[in-house]
Design a protein around this motif. Structure first.
Motif, short mmCIF file in Angstrom:
data_model
loop_
_atom_site.label_atom_id
_atom_site.label_comp_id
_atom_site.label_asym_id
_atom_site.label_seq_id
_atom_site.Cartn_x
_atom_site.Cartn_y
_atom_site.Cartn_z
N ARG A 1 26.65 91.91 68.49
CA ARG A 1 27.90 91.89 67.72
C ARG A 1 29.01 92.69 68.38
O ARG A 1 30.19 92.39 68.20
CB ARG A 1 27.65 92.40 66.31
N VAL B 1 32.00 91.21 70.95
CA VAL B 1 33.37 90.74 70.69
C VAL B 1 34.42 91.71 71.22
O VAL B 1 35.59 91.34 71.36
CB VAL B 1 33.60 90.49 69.18
N PRO C 1 34.59 84.34 64.70
CA PRO C 1 33.37 84.71 63.95
C PRO C 1 33.67 85.50 62.68
O PRO C 1 33.00 85.34 61.68
CB PRO C 1 32.59 85.55 64.95
N THR D 1 27.90 83.50 60.48
CA THR D 1 28.73 84.05 61.55
C THR D 1 28.31 83.46 62.89
O THR D 1 27.26 82.82 63.01
CB THR D 1 28.59 85.57 61.60
N TYR E 1 28.76 85.44 66.02
CA TYR E 1 28.98 86.51 66.99
C TYR E 1 28.09 86.28 68.22
O TYR E 1 27.10 85.51 68.15
CB TYR E 1 28.63 87.86 66.36
#
Length: 475
Positions: free
Chosen positions: A77, A80, A125, A135, A137
Motif C-alpha cells: 500500500r 502509491v 485506488p 481497492t 493498491y
C-alpha cells in the motif's frame, strides 16, 4: 344464408385477392427480416468497433509505460507514494483525460497462484475505496480466472467478447501486454469503459427497430390491398436493398418511381440506411480522431518531426488538386496522409532519433513501419484504398522501394503523391542526423530522382505548386 356464404369463396378465390394476401404477408416478412438484419448488424458492428478501439487504446497506452520502471513499484500500500508509481500513474491519468469514455485504466501482473493477479499501478485506488469498492493498491490481489481475455493480455492485445461483471460493475475491457527491453511480457495494461452507454445504445436501437417494424407492417397491408399488381417489382428492390445493407453496403439506395405508399416505404428504407451510414461515419470519424491523437503522440517523441504529418497532408492535397483528381478522393488522400507514419509508434525512440548511421537491423525495423501502420489502421479503416496508401508510401517508381517492391502503375497514385510530399518535407526539415535543405536544394533532389524514385507526373504537378507559391522566405 347459403347465397351469402357462396359469395365469400368466390371473392376469396379471386386471383388478385390471393396475390394481394400473399404479397402483404411476404412484404411483412421482408420488412421484419430487413429490420432484424440491419438491427443485428448495427449492434454487432458497434460492439466489434468498440472492442477494436479498446485494443488500440490499450496497445498504444502500453507502449508509453516503461516496463523497468513499472517493476520497481513496491507491491504494497505504501507503493502509491513511490516516485515510480507517481510517474506511471501520471501517464495513465493523461491517457484517460484524452479518452473520455475510459472509466478505469490500470496495470497488473501475475502472481505465483494460478489465475490470481495483482495490481501494480491504478491511479484511483483511494477513490474506489471511498465508494466502498474493492481497492487496487499495489499488490492487491484480483481473481483473473473469470476473464479469459484478460489472461490472453500477456500474449497480445485482446478485449472482452461480451460485457463482464465484477466488483467494479458492468464494463467492457481491453488489454495489452507491457514488454521489457527484451520483448518479454512482464505485465498488462487494462482499459475499462462503463457499459451504460452500450446498454442505452442497444435499448434505443431496439425501440427504433420495433417502431420501424410496426410502420412496415401497417404500410405493407395498405399497399398490398391497393396496388397488388404493382407491388412485385418494389418488393424485389427492397429485398435486394436488405441484402445489400446486410452485406455492409450502407451506400445502397432503393430507387422506386411513383408517388404512392410504396415509394414512401422505399424512402423510409433509404432514410434508415442513410441513418446507419451516418452513424458509421460518425464512429469512423471518432476513431480517425483517436488515430490522429496517436500521430501527435508519435511526433511528440521527436521534436524534429513535429508538424510533419500535417505538412505532408497539405502538400499531398495541393498535388492532387493540381492533377485534377476527384474532390472526394482528394479529401480521402488528405486525411490518410496525416496517418501515413502511424507505424512508427512501435519503433524505439533511440532508433527514430539516432544521429549516427543506422545499422542494417535498425533499417529493417524502419522499413517495417508501413506494414505496421497498415495493421494498426485495419480495424478502423474499412476502405482498402486508404490502407494501400499507408502501406505503399515508401514504394519507388523503379520498384526498389519497400515493403513490396512494386513499381510504376502498380503503385497507387495516391501513395505516390504521399511519397513525393513526404520526401520534400523530410528534405526541407532539420533532422537529428542532418540539417534541412533549402527549397531549391529539395527541388533539385526531386528532379534528380524523377523517374527513378518518384512518379514524373506527380513531381511535375508538385513543381508547379511550388513555383506558384514563389521563392522560399530565406531566398
Amino acid at each position: 344464408d347459403r347465397g351469402r356464404m357462396g359469395k365469400f369463396p368466390v371473392q376469396f378465390s379471386n386471383f388478385r385477392t390471393r396475390v394481394t394476401i400473399i404479397l402483404v404477408l411476404s412484404f411483412i416478412f421482408v420488412s421484419g427480416l430487413s429490420n432484424l438484419l440491419i438491427h443485428e448488424f448495427a449492434i454487432r458492428s458497434q460492439f466489434n468497433q468498440l472492442r477494436e478501439k479498446l485494443m488500440v487504446i490499450a496497445q498504444t497506452a502500453a507502449l508509453m509505460v516503461d516496463a523497468d520502471l513499472l517493476l520497481e513499484v513496491p507491491l504494497n500500500r505504501e507503493g502509491v507514494n513511490a516516485a515510480q508509481y507517481k510517474v506511471i500513474a501520471g501517464k495513465l491519468k493523461k491517457i484517460k483525460e484524452v479518452n473520455p469514455p475510459i472509466k478505469f485504466i490500470y496495470t497488473m501482473t501475475k502472481t505465483t497462484e494460478a489465475g490470481i493477479w495483482q495490481f501494480i499501478v491504478d491511479p484511483e485506488p483511494i477513490i474506489k475505496a471511498k465508494r466502498s469498492w474493492p481497492t487496487s493498491y499495489p499488490g492487491d490481489k484480483y481473481d483473473a480466472s473469470r476473464f479469459p481475455e484478460m489472461l490472453k493480455g500477456f500474449s497480445g492485445p485482446s478485449a472482452d467478447k461480451k460485457l463482464m461483471l465484477d466488483e467494479w460493475g458492468v464494463t467492457l475491457s481491453g488489454y495489452a501486454p507491457i514488454s521489457d527491453k527484451n520483448g518479454k511480457s512482464v505485465a498488462i495494461l487494462g482499459v475499462d469503459i462503463a457499459a451504460e452507454d452500450v446498454y442505452n445504445t442497444r435499448k434505443e436501437m431496439h425501440r427504433r427497430g420495433i417502431f420501424v417494424l410496426t410502420i412496415g407492417i401497417f404500410t405493407s397491408i395498405v399497399l398490398g390491398l391497393l396496388i397488388s399488381r404493382r407491388i412485385t417489382d418494389p418488393i424485389k428492390k427492397l429485398v435486394e436493398g436488405t441484402r445489400r445493407i446486410a452485406a455492409e453496403d450502407l451506400q445502397h439506395r432503393v430507387e422506386i418511381k411513383g408517388n404512392d405508399e410504396i415509394k414512401e416505404l422505399a424512402d423510409s428504407f433509404n432514410s434508415m440506411a442513410m441513418s446507419l451510414s451516418e452513424s458509421r461515419m460518425k464512429l469512423h470519424d471518432y476513431f480517425y480522431r483517436v488515430v490522429q491523437s496517436l500521430v501527435r503522440i508519435l511526433e511528440a517523441k521527436d521534436i524534429y518531426t513535429q508538424g510533419h504529418s500535417e505538412r505532408v497532408s497539405e502538400y499531398a492535397e495541393k498535388i492532387a488538386l493540381k492533377m485534377q483528381l476527384p474532390a472526394q478522393k482528394v479529401e480521402l488522400l488528405k486525411r490518410v496522409a496525416q496517418l501515413h507514419d502511424i507505424g512508427k509508434l512501435v519503433i524505439y525512440e533511440g532508433i527514430l532519433n539516432k544521429q549516427d548511421k543506422l545499422t542494417e537491423g535498425e533499417w529493417k525495423v524502419i522499413r517495417e513501419h508501413p506494414v505496421t501502420g497498415e495493421e494498426i489502421l485495419k480495424p478502423l479503416l474499412l476502405d482498402e484504398e486508404m490502407l494501400v496508401m499507408v502501406r505503399s508510401h515508401h514504394e519507388r517508381y523503379d520498384g526498389r522501394g519497400y515493403p513490396d517492391k512494386i513499381s510504376g502503375g502498380n503503385i497507387s497514385i495516391f501513395a505516390q503523391i504521399i511519397s513525393v510530399a513526404d520526401a520534400y518535407d523530410a528534405m526541407t526539415s532539420a533532422r537529428a542526423y542532418r540539417p534541412a535543405l533549402s527549397k531549391e536544394g529539395a527541388i533539385g533532389e526531386l528532379k534528380n530522382n524523377c523517374g527513378t524514385q518518384f512518379n514524373p507526373q506527380v513531381v511535375e504537378a508538385f513543381l508547379s505548386v511550388l513555383q506558384e507559391e514563389g521563392p522560399s522566405p530565406q531566398a
